[in-house]
Scaffold this active site. Sequence first.
Site, PDB file in Angstrom:
ATOM      1  N   ASP A 293       0.466   3.799   1.684  1.00 41.36           N
ATOM      2  CA  ASP A 293       0.410   4.411   3.018  1.00 41.36           C
ATOM      3  C   ASP A 293       1.816   4.718   3.566  1.00 41.36           C
ATOM      4  O   ASP A 293       2.690   3.848   3.559  1.00 41.36           O
ATOM      5  CB  ASP A 293      -0.321   3.436   3.963  1.00 41.36           C
ATOM      6  CG  ASP A 293      -0.727   4.094   5.270  1.00 41.36           C
ATOM      7  OD1 ASP A 293       0.156   4.638   5.961  1.00 41.36           O
ATOM      8  OD2 ASP A 293      -1.928   4.062   5.608  1.00 41.36           O
TER       9      ASP A 293
ATOM     10  N   CYS B 183      -6.239  -0.137   6.850  1.00 45.29           N
ATOM     11  CA  CYS B 183      -5.985   0.525   5.562  1.00 45.29           C
ATOM     12  C   CYS B 183      -7.153   1.453   5.187  1.00 45.29           C
ATOM     13  O   CYS B 183      -8.320   1.033   5.177  1.00 45.29           O
ATOM     14  CB  CYS B 183      -5.780  -0.535   4.483  1.00 45.29           C
ATOM     15  SG  CYS B 183      -5.436   0.159   2.854  1.00 45.29           S
TER      16      CYS B 183
ATOM     17  N   ARG C  65       2.883   4.923   6.407  1.00 46.12           N
ATOM     18  CA  ARG C  65       3.268   4.198   7.613  1.00 46.12           C
ATOM     19  C   ARG C  65       3.794   2.800   7.312  1.00 46.12           C
ATOM     20  O   ARG C  65       4.130   2.041   8.215  1.00 46.12           O
ATOM     21  CB  ARG C  65       2.069   4.111   8.569  1.00 46.12           C
ATOM     22  CG  ARG C  65       1.575   5.466   9.031  1.00 46.12           C
ATOM     23  CD  ARG C  65       0.206   5.383   9.671  1.00 46.12           C
ATOM     24  NE  ARG C  65      -0.810   4.992   8.703  1.00 46.12           N
ATOM     25  CZ  ARG C  65      -2.095   4.817   8.995  1.00 46.12           C
ATOM     26  NH1 ARG C  65      -2.509   4.975  10.227  1.00 46.12           N
ATOM     27  NH2 ARG C  65      -2.956   4.472   8.059  1.00 46.12           N
TER      28      ARG C  65
ATOM     29  N   CYS D 211       0.847  -1.190   0.000  1.00 46.54           N
ATOM     30  CA  CYS D 211       0.000   0.000   0.000  1.00 46.54           C
ATOM     31  C   CYS D 211       0.890   1.251   0.000  1.00 46.54           C
ATOM     32  O   CYS D 211       2.002   1.243   0.526  1.00 46.54           O
ATOM     33  CB  CYS D 211      -0.906   0.010   1.232  1.00 46.54           C
ATOM     34  SG  CYS D 211      -2.042   1.416   1.257  1.00 46.54           S
TER      35      CYS D 211
ATOM     36  N   HIS E  10      -1.966  -3.961   4.988  1.00 48.10           N
ATOM     37  CA  HIS E  10      -1.800  -3.561   6.387  1.00 48.10           C
ATOM     38  C   HIS E  10      -3.163  -3.365   7.028  1.00 48.10           C
ATOM     39  O   HIS E  10      -4.132  -3.016   6.362  1.00 48.10           O
ATOM     40  CB  HIS E  10      -0.950  -2.287   6.498  1.00 48.10           C
ATOM     41  CG  HIS E  10      -1.612  -1.071   5.903  1.00 48.10           C
ATOM     42  ND1 HIS E  10      -2.276  -0.141   6.673  1.00 48.10           N
ATOM     43  CD2 HIS E  10      -1.719  -0.645   4.627  1.00 48.10           C
ATOM     44  CE1 HIS E  10      -2.746   0.814   5.884  1.00 48.10           C
ATOM     45  NE2 HIS E  10      -2.432   0.537   4.641  1.00 48.10           N
TER      46      HIS E  10
HETATM   47 CO    CO Z   1      -3.436   1.261   3.023  1.00 55.78          CO
END
Ligand code: CO
Length: 222
Positions: free
Chosen positions: A58, A115, A60, A56, A112
């Site tokens: 993302d 999400c 993080r 992803c 993750h």
């Molecule tokens: Co995500």
Amino acid sequence: MKKRGRFLPRCANRMSELNPLFENNKRWVAKIMERDSGFFQKLARQQKPQYLWIGCADSRVPANEIVGLLPGELFVHRNISNVVSLNDPNCLSVIQYAVDVLQVRHIIVCGHYGCGGVDAALHNQSIGLADAWIQHVRNVKEKYWEELSQLKKVLQLNRLCELNVIEQAANVAHTDILRDAWARQQRISVHGWIYGIENGLLRDLNITINRSPNGLAGTIRP
Ligand code: CO
């Protein structure tokens, strides 16, 4: 000139916001060179990663850091909610290059928990331009709705995050790229992992696929 006057202050401000990144970069180079002074010269000659990471976007979930790999060790493709669409030339190009040219040994689809894209799919929320993209995750939700609807609401999101990984890993295995690789006896496996933002830990969903999709149905059941 008028324009310059108008843009300069904002520009200068932006530079000072970005300066720490260049400082960080210099420190990072120094740290790596301290351990291996020829590191970047060696890397410039070739890359030979063993792994393709599909994760992803993302912030993080930084691929290399999570698994402690250096530049040159991980080929990476990231998008919203780690989707592998058979209609996406971007992702397919990355997979093809990784399999045929780099000859990676492992393809890791890593989702993750928590999400945002999966959350939007679960709750039919609009997040803008990505709505059409998220349809891929809504399809997973619909496919598994019978299972999901029996879970408590708080558990649905994380379960859909896992199911999305399982489905996207299966999509990788269903590409002609992987079928052809397995047909010529290339050693390559597809894995589904999930990452916990709250504790930094990876979990293997145990859906490893290392042969042609004929027997897939039994192999990828969570
Ligand atoms: Co995500």
